[in-house]
Every structure is written in C-alpha cells, then in structure tokens.
Design a protein around this motif. Structure first.
Motif, PDB file in Angstrom:
ATOM      1  N   GLU A   1       0.832  -1.205   0.000  1.00 50.22           N
ATOM      2  CA  GLU A   1       0.000   0.000   0.000  1.00 50.22           C
ATOM      3  C   GLU A   1       0.873   1.266   0.000  1.00 50.22           C
ATOM      4  OE1 GLU A   1      -3.220  -0.034  -0.493  1.00 50.22           O
ATOM      5  OE2 GLU A   1      -3.404  -2.196  -0.309  1.00 50.22           O
ATOM      6  N   ARG A   2       1.959   1.233   0.769  1.00 47.26           N
ATOM      7  CA  ARG A   2       2.880   2.385   0.819  1.00 47.26           C
ATOM      8  C   ARG A   2       3.493   2.619  -0.557  1.00 47.26           C
ATOM      9  NH1 ARG A   2       7.245   0.582   3.995  1.00 47.26           N
ATOM     10  NH2 ARG A   2       7.947  -0.161   1.996  1.00 47.26           N
ATOM     11  N   ASP A   3       3.913   1.540  -1.211  1.00 52.64           N
ATOM     12  CA  ASP A   3       4.505   1.661  -2.549  1.00 52.64           C
ATOM     13  C   ASP A   3       3.474   2.149  -3.567  1.00 52.64           C
ATOM     14  OD1 ASP A   3       6.823   0.750  -1.400  1.00 52.64           O
ATOM     15  OD2 ASP A   3       6.699  -1.262  -2.266  1.00 52.64           O
ATOM     16  N   LEU A   4       2.234   1.661  -3.453  1.00 52.21           N
ATOM     17  CA  LEU A   4       1.167   2.107  -4.352  1.00 52.21           C
ATOM     18  C   LEU A   4       0.897   3.591  -4.164  1.00 52.21           C
ATOM     19  CD1 LEU A   4      -1.066   1.531  -6.413  1.00 52.21           C
ATOM     20  CD2 LEU A   4      -2.535   0.890  -4.487  1.00 52.21           C
ATOM     21  N   LYS A   5       0.840   4.034  -2.923  1.00 54.98           N
ATOM     22  CA  LYS A   5       0.618   5.456  -2.634  1.00 54.98           C
ATOM     23  C   LYS A   5       1.748   6.300  -3.213  1.00 54.98           C
ATOM     24  CE  LYS A   5      -0.081   8.642   1.205  1.00 54.98           C
ATOM     25  NZ  LYS A   5      -1.114   9.428   0.610  1.00 54.98           N
ATOM     26  N   ALA A   6       2.977   5.851  -3.072  1.00 50.08           N
ATOM     27  CA  ALA A   6       4.127   6.584  -3.620  1.00 50.08           C
ATOM     28  C   ALA A   6       4.058   6.640  -5.143  1.00 50.08           C
ATOM     29  CB  ALA A   6       5.430   5.927  -3.159  1.00 50.08           C
ATOM     30  N   LEU A   7       3.668   5.535  -5.773  1.00 49.70           N
ATOM     31  CA  LEU A   7       3.545   5.496  -7.229  1.00 49.70           C
ATOM     32  C   LEU A   7       2.463   6.465  -7.707  1.00 49.70           C
ATOM     33  CD1 LEU A   7       4.252   4.187  -9.986  1.00 49.70           C
ATOM     34  CD2 LEU A   7       2.468   2.496  -9.489  1.00 49.70           C
ATOM     35  N   ILE A   8       1.317   6.454  -7.053  1.00 51.63           N
ATOM     36  CA  ILE A   8       0.233   7.369  -7.418  1.00 51.63           C
ATOM     37  C   ILE A   8       0.687   8.809  -7.246  1.00 51.63           C
ATOM     38  CG2 ILE A   8      -2.063   8.198  -6.738  1.00 51.63           C
ATOM     39  CD1 ILE A   8      -2.723   5.227  -6.076  1.00 51.63           C
ATOM     40  N   SER A   9       1.360   9.082  -6.170  1.00 46.92           N
ATOM     41  CA  SER A   9       1.850  10.442  -5.923  1.00 46.92           C
ATOM     42  C   SER A   9       2.839  10.875  -6.993  1.00 46.92           C
ATOM     43  CB  SER A   9       2.500  10.509  -4.540  1.00 46.92           C
ATOM     44  OG  SER A   9       3.022  11.788  -4.308  1.00 46.92           O
ATOM     45  N   ARG A  10       3.721   9.967  -7.371  1.00 46.32           N
ATOM     46  CA  ARG A  10       4.723  10.274  -8.392  1.00 46.32           C
ATOM     47  C   ARG A  10       4.083  10.528  -9.755  1.00 46.32           C
ATOM     48  NH1 ARG A  10       7.679   6.198  -6.696  1.00 46.32           N
ATOM     49  NH2 ARG A  10       7.192   4.841  -8.438  1.00 46.32           N
ATOM     50  N   LYS A  11       3.115   9.702 -10.109  1.00 41.91           N
ATOM     51  CA  LYS A  11       2.505   9.775 -11.438  1.00 41.91           C
ATOM     52  C   LYS A  11       1.422  10.836 -11.536  1.00 41.91           C
ATOM     53  CE  LYS A  11       5.022   6.603 -13.215  1.00 41.91           C
ATOM     54  NZ  LYS A  11       6.039   6.938 -14.180  1.00 41.91           N
ATOM     55  N   CYS A  12       0.728  11.109 -10.432  1.00 36.18           N
ATOM     56  CA  CYS A  12      -0.418  12.033 -10.489  1.00 36.18           C
ATOM     57  C   CYS A  12      -0.194  13.303  -9.680  1.00 36.18           C
ATOM     58  CB  CYS A  12      -1.674  11.338  -9.964  1.00 36.18           C
ATOM     59  SG  CYS A  12      -2.129   9.873 -10.897  1.00 36.18           S
ATOM     60  N   GLY A  13       0.842  13.340  -8.903  1.00 36.55           N
ATOM     61  CA  GLY A  13       1.093  14.506  -8.064  1.00 36.55           C
ATOM     62  C   GLY A  13       1.389  15.737  -8.890  1.00 36.55           C
ATOM     63  N   GLY A  14       0.884  16.863  -8.449  1.00 36.34           N
ATOM     64  CA  GLY A  14       1.166  18.116  -9.126  1.00 36.34           C
ATOM     65  C   GLY A  14       0.207  18.438 -10.249  1.00 36.34           C
ATOM     66  N   ASP A  15      -0.654  17.491 -10.630  1.00 36.54           N
ATOM     67  CA  ASP A  15      -1.633  17.791 -11.668  1.00 36.54           C
ATOM     68  C   ASP A  15      -2.663  18.755 -11.105  1.00 36.54           C
ATOM     69  OD1 ASP A  15      -0.354  16.093 -13.361  1.00 36.54           O
ATOM     70  OD2 ASP A  15      -1.790  14.455 -13.169  1.00 36.54           O
ATOM     71  N   GLU A  16      -2.973  19.781 -11.867  1.00 36.20           N
ATOM     72  CA  GLU A  16      -3.980  20.741 -11.450  1.00 36.20           C
ATOM     73  C   GLU A  16      -5.062  20.810 -12.511  1.00 36.20           C
ATOM     74  OE1 GLU A  16      -2.728  24.621 -10.350  1.00 36.20           O
ATOM     75  OE2 GLU A  16      -1.114  23.902  -9.091  1.00 36.20           O
ATOM     76  N   ALA A  17      -6.260  21.070 -12.051  1.00 35.26           N
ATOM     77  CA  ALA A  17      -7.367  21.263 -12.988  1.00 35.26           C
ATOM     78  C   ALA A  17      -7.141  22.581 -13.723  1.00 35.26           C
ATOM     79  CB  ALA A  17      -8.681  21.301 -12.222  1.00 35.26           C
TER      80      ALA A  17
END
Length: 100
Positions: free
Chosen positions: A54-70
């Motif tokens: 779960e920690r690795d999944l959260k990090a992956l999501i953050s890396r791939k989707c982090g910083g995206d703004e509408a």
C-alpha cells in the motif's frame, strides 16, 4: 511474537489493521492509533507485507499524479457552482403571514 503480550496488540486483529492502513499512510489517525497500528505491523509479517504494498502504491500514485492541477476555467466553474449550491441551501423562504 513480542507484541503478543501487549493487550493493545492482541485487540487489533489483522483485518482491523489492514482497514486502517490508508489512515496511517495519510497521517489521518491520532498518535495512539498510529502507535497501536504501527506496533501491530512491526510484529506481523503479513500486515507488514500488505502495508509495504500500500505504501509503494501510494508513492507510485503520488509520483505519477502529483502536481496535476485542474485547468483554471474548470476551477472557476466549480467555484461558481459551489457558491450557487451554498446560496440555494442557505436561502430560507418564510410563508406569508397575510394568509392567516
């Protein structure tokens, strides 16, 4: 296991710990719950493995989707719709007293 003697450890079964893993990862639990959950994870290989996934999944999501703004236009439209909703929910209509 060392945690077996601790009553707090015994009262936490794996299903309860796994249900709260995201609360732990998102820092959304109080310090006592964090201590109990982390203590269980540290002493339970199965929960530790699940926590790691779960920690690795959260990090992956953050890396791939982090910083995206509408887009600004979408944010402006949403802001307007939210205001409309708030205004319509707070508007109260009283019956006319002349009708008595």
């Amino acid at each position: 296991m060392p945690g077996d003697a601790d009553p707090e450890f015994v009262t936490l079964d794996c299903s309860a710990v796994l249900a709260d893993v995201w609360l732990l990862l998102d820092n959304e639990c109080d310090s006592d719950a964090r201590t109990r959950i982390q203590g269980h994870i540290d002493n339970c290989p199965s929960c530790l493995a699940h926590y790691g996934i779960e920690r690795d999944l959260k990090a992956l999501i953050s890396r791939k989707c982090g910083g995206d703004e509408a887009p600004q236009g979408l944010r402006d439209r949403l802001r307007i719709e939210i205001r409309k909703t708030v205004i319509s929910q707070t508007t109260v209509v009283f019956p006319d007293d002349n009708g008595r």
